[in-house]
Design an enzyme around this catalytic site. Structure first.
Site, PDB file in Angstrom:
ATOM      1  CG  LEU A  33      94.919 -54.568 100.479  1.00  0.00           C
ATOM      2  CD1 LEU A  33      94.617 -56.037 100.744  1.00  0.00           C
ATOM      3  CD2 LEU A  33      93.867 -53.965  99.558  1.00  0.00           C
ATOM      4  CG  HIS A  34      92.999 -48.539 103.650  1.00  0.00           C
ATOM      5  ND1 HIS A  34      91.646 -48.684 103.817  1.00  0.00           N
ATOM      6  CD2 HIS A  34      93.153 -47.953 102.424  1.00  0.00           C
ATOM      7  CE1 HIS A  34      91.003 -48.183 102.789  1.00  0.00           C
ATOM      8  NE2 HIS A  34      91.891 -47.743 101.905  1.00  0.00           N
ATOM      9  CG  HIS A  37      91.276 -51.955 100.873  1.00  0.00           C
ATOM     10  ND1 HIS A  37      92.317 -51.091 101.084  1.00  0.00           N
ATOM     11  CD2 HIS A  37      90.752 -51.618  99.679  1.00  0.00           C
ATOM     12  CE1 HIS A  37      92.425 -50.266 100.052  1.00  0.00           C
ATOM     13  NE2 HIS A  37      91.495 -50.554  99.181  1.00  0.00           N
TER      14      HIS A  37
HETATM   15  P1  AMP Z   1      90.544 -49.126  96.009  1.00  0.00           P
HETATM   16  O1  AMP Z   1      91.613 -50.097  96.358  1.00  0.00           O
HETATM   17  O2  AMP Z   1      90.801 -47.736  96.459  1.00  0.00           O
HETATM   18  O3  AMP Z   1      90.145 -49.232  94.548  1.00  0.00           O
HETATM   19  O4  AMP Z   1      89.257 -49.582  96.836  1.00  0.00           O
HETATM   20  C1  AMP Z   1      88.768 -50.893  96.778  1.00  0.00           C
HETATM   21  C2  AMP Z   1      87.438 -50.931  97.498  1.00  0.00           C
HETATM   22  O5  AMP Z   1      87.620 -50.537  98.853  1.00  0.00           O
HETATM   23  C3  AMP Z   1      86.395 -49.972  96.896  1.00  0.00           C
HETATM   24  O6  AMP Z   1      85.118 -50.579  96.912  1.00  0.00           O
HETATM   25  C4  AMP Z   1      86.464 -48.812  97.839  1.00  0.00           C
HETATM   26  O7  AMP Z   1      85.275 -48.037  97.887  1.00  0.00           O
HETATM   27  C5  AMP Z   1      86.704 -49.506  99.164  1.00  0.00           C
HETATM   28  N1  AMP Z   1      87.262 -48.571 100.143  1.00  0.00           N
HETATM   29  C6  AMP Z   1      88.276 -47.689  99.948  1.00  0.00           C
HETATM   30  N2  AMP Z   1      88.462 -46.945 101.046  1.00  0.00           N
HETATM   31  C7  AMP Z   1      87.546 -47.362 101.963  1.00  0.00           C
HETATM   32  C8  AMP Z   1      87.230 -46.964 103.307  1.00  0.00           C
HETATM   33  N3  AMP Z   1      87.890 -46.003 103.936  1.00  0.00           N
HETATM   34  N4  AMP Z   1      86.221 -47.619 103.943  1.00  0.00           N
HETATM   35  C9  AMP Z   1      85.538 -48.612 103.318  1.00  0.00           C
HETATM   36  N5  AMP Z   1      85.786 -49.019 102.056  1.00  0.00           N
HETATM   37  C10 AMP Z   1      86.780 -48.407 101.388  1.00  0.00           C
END
Ligand code: AMP
Length: 284
Positions: A33-34, A37
């Site tokens: 997570l960043h 998230h």
């Molecule tokens: P992931 O863990 O990459 O599957 O992402 C989980 C959720 O976080 C998804 O809805 C992504 O679109 C969202 N997400 C990923 N990166 C970002 C970001 N930089 N800013 C906002 N939402 C994000």
């Protein structure tokens, strides 16, 4: 925060809370997570009585086995971030829990045109896997609101279509939250931690391309700006997979800027072994 590893335990817990599905805000993730998230969790915290997050690295959405094996895992830090951001429930299931019949015995949804362009072309099978896992998660969590990031714009439209196909559109609303970026414009992504320092420095050019596509929309032709961006990315040692312009509502691909439409620019590049995607709405 309560952590559940079993889907049935989470469902029972939610049932025991005497809440409506409209009270539940859900943020599905693959962990590592960043700030992006975290922004989704904090948004859900503001709007929903119960905030549920899932961390599950879904094997069926990885078309590249190397990418799956190298996907970062930072569970201890993730849990701390989730607690600080106000998450109530974390679902942390195993592959067996999410795919009790095995990963090959799953339902396939027909996303039509949305699955045949851009990410669909370059990551065959990816959205099939996304559809499978999101459908399963929605059945377990049954949220009133699903919080998604604009960063994965095509995925947002795929999930919107999934809600329609599964008859869930009236029960679960989608909120698409803005992309969080690093100070140099690079979109936050779990995969960024796999970049070397030189690759990380160069990666900012991806954002610069999107800004250029946006800023020249009234003064230049998209074909010319696209070529400039291709050249710039290649000169920096990146390998562009696509740079595209599309209608932001249905992702119809556009050859040229069309001020009469809501448009979005989308791109994917390879930076060494790391694949980066990003997008920008042009005329919000
Ligand atoms: P992931 O863990 O990459 O599957 O992402 C989980 C959720 O976080 C998804 O809805 C992504 O679109 C969202 N997400 C990923 N990166 C970002 C970001 N930089 N800013 C906002 N939402 C994000």
């Amino acid at each position: 925060m309560i952590i559940f590893k079993k889907a049935a335990d989470l469902s029972h817990h939610i049932a025991s809370q005497a809440c409506l599905s409209t009270d539940i805000g859900f943020v599905p993730t693959m962990g590592a997570l960043h700030g992006g998230h975290e922004s989704l969790i904090r948004l859900a915290r503001k709007k929903s009585k119960i905030v549920v997050c899932s961390i599950f690295i879904n094997p069926t959405q990885f078309n590249d086995p190397g990418d799956f094996e190298k996907y970062p895992v930072t569970l201890d830090a993730d849990i701390i971030m989730l607690i600080e951001a106000g998450c109530d429930i974390l679902l942390l299931p195993s592959v067996q829990e999410m795919y009790p019949q095995g990963t090959t015995q799953t339902q396939a949804f027909d996303f039509g045109h949305l699955d045949t362009i851009l990410e669909g072309t370059h990551r065959p099978g990816h959205f099939k896997g996304v559809g499978q896992i999101v459908a399963r998660l929605l059945d377990i969590v049954n949220p009133g609101t699903l919080y998604l990031g604009q960063k994965d714009y095509q995925q947002c439209l795929i999930i919107r279509r999934l809600l329609e196909i599964t008859g869930r559109a009236g029960r679960t609303a989608i909120v698409i939250a803005p992309t969080l970026r690093e100070p140099d414009g690079l979109a936050m992504s779990s995969r960024n931690m796999r970049l070397t320092i030189p690759q990380r420095v160069i990666a900012a050019v991806v954002y610069q391309c999107l800004v250029s596509i946006q800023s020249k929309q009234h003064a230049d032709s998209f074909a010319r700006v696209r070529k400039e961006c291709m050249d710039l990315l290649q000169n920096k040692g990146l390998e562009p997979e696509y740079i595209a312009l599309a209608d932001a509502d249905d992702l119809t691909l556009l050859e040229e800027y069309d001020p009469g439409r809501k448009m979005i620019a989308l791109l994917a590049v390879r930076n060494g072994s790391v694949r980066l995607i990003d997008n920008m709405l042009l005329n919000e």
